[in-house]
Scaffold this motif. Sequence first.
Motif, PDB file in Angstrom:
ATOM      1  N   ASN A  96       0.817  -1.356  -0.161  1.00 44.78           N
ATOM      2  CA  ASN A  96       0.008   0.040   0.024  1.00 44.78           C
ATOM      3  C   ASN A  96       0.853   1.067  -0.087  1.00 44.78           C
ATOM      4  O   ASN A  96       1.734   1.668   1.108  1.00 44.78           O
ATOM      5  N   ASN A  97       0.902   2.113  -0.848  1.00 43.06           N
ATOM      6  CA  ASN A  97       1.286   3.302  -1.149  1.00 43.06           C
ATOM      7  C   ASN A  97       0.741   4.503  -0.584  1.00 43.06           C
ATOM      8  O   ASN A  97      -0.287   4.623  -0.971  1.00 43.06           O
ATOM      9  N   TYR A  98       1.255   5.224   0.240  1.00 37.41           N
ATOM     10  CA  TYR A  98       1.174   6.614   0.572  1.00 37.41           C
ATOM     11  C   TYR A  98       1.840   7.784   0.277  1.00 37.41           C
ATOM     12  O   TYR A  98       3.217   7.486   0.192  1.00 37.41           O
ATOM     13  N   TRP A  99       1.311   8.961   0.013  1.00 38.81           N
ATOM     14  CA  TRP A  99       2.051  10.112  -0.424  1.00 38.81           C
ATOM     15  C   TRP A  99       1.582  11.297   0.506  1.00 38.81           C
ATOM     16  O   TRP A  99       0.333  11.637   0.917  1.00 38.81           O
ATOM     17  N   GLY A 100       2.549  12.163   0.646  1.00 39.45           N
ATOM     18  CA  GLY A 100       2.421  13.289   1.131  1.00 39.45           C
ATOM     19  C   GLY A 100       1.873  14.448   0.170  1.00 39.45           C
ATOM     20  O   GLY A 100       1.765  13.987  -0.986  1.00 39.45           O
ATOM     21  N   LYS A 101       1.537  15.616   0.507  1.00 40.86           N
ATOM     22  CA  LYS A 101       0.988  16.497  -0.307  1.00 40.86           C
ATOM     23  C   LYS A 101       2.403  17.386  -1.055  1.00 40.86           C
ATOM     24  O   LYS A 101       2.070  17.873  -2.180  1.00 40.86           O
ATOM     25  N   GLY A 102       3.511  16.966  -0.568  1.00 37.96           N
ATOM     26  CA  GLY A 102       4.739  17.698  -1.362  1.00 37.96           C
ATOM     27  C   GLY A 102       5.292  18.884  -0.779  1.00 37.96           C
ATOM     28  O   GLY A 102       4.525  19.603  -0.230  1.00 37.96           O
ATOM     29  N   THR A 103       6.555  19.337  -1.027  1.00 36.75           N
ATOM     30  CA  THR A 103       7.062  20.391  -0.487  1.00 36.75           C
ATOM     31  C   THR A 103       8.022  21.072  -1.724  1.00 36.75           C
ATOM     32  O   THR A 103       8.513  20.110  -2.454  1.00 36.75           O
ATOM     33  N   LEU A 104       7.924  22.055  -1.875  1.00 32.99           N
ATOM     34  CA  LEU A 104       8.612  22.700  -3.333  1.00 32.99           C
ATOM     35  C   LEU A 104       9.969  23.022  -2.822  1.00 32.99           C
ATOM     36  O   LEU A 104      10.338  23.728  -1.793  1.00 32.99           O
TER      37      LEU A 104
END
Length: 116
Positions: free
Chosen positions: A103-111
């Motif tokens: 199961n893959n989970y992702w954060g919202k990202g940081t620039l």
Amino acid sequence: QVQLVESGGGLVQPGGSLRLSCVASGRTSSIDRMGWYRQAPGKQRELVAFISSGGSTYYADSVKGRFTISRDNAKNTVALQMNILKPEDTGVYYCNVVRLPNNNYWGKGTLVTVSS
């Protein structure tokens, strides 16, 4: 579910350093791989580095020798130390974890922006 929150992005000059951090919360048991992907403008998301629960690491060729990934299993955190940054390192960096079985989970990202 696993929630991921990244921090540490920003603007840095070429040759500079940044440290990204990601904290996992929720159902953190059975987390296997923790890693970072990035997506540059107009390009597909690509794997930057990952670290297994046992500490084995993988790095994309483009970051070998410049980036170091680490994790703290007790705190459910993963960090990416980025040194000698280049303009081509610019992009949105996403934290990713794989919770067994697959199961893959992702954060919202940081620039991250590398520019003079």
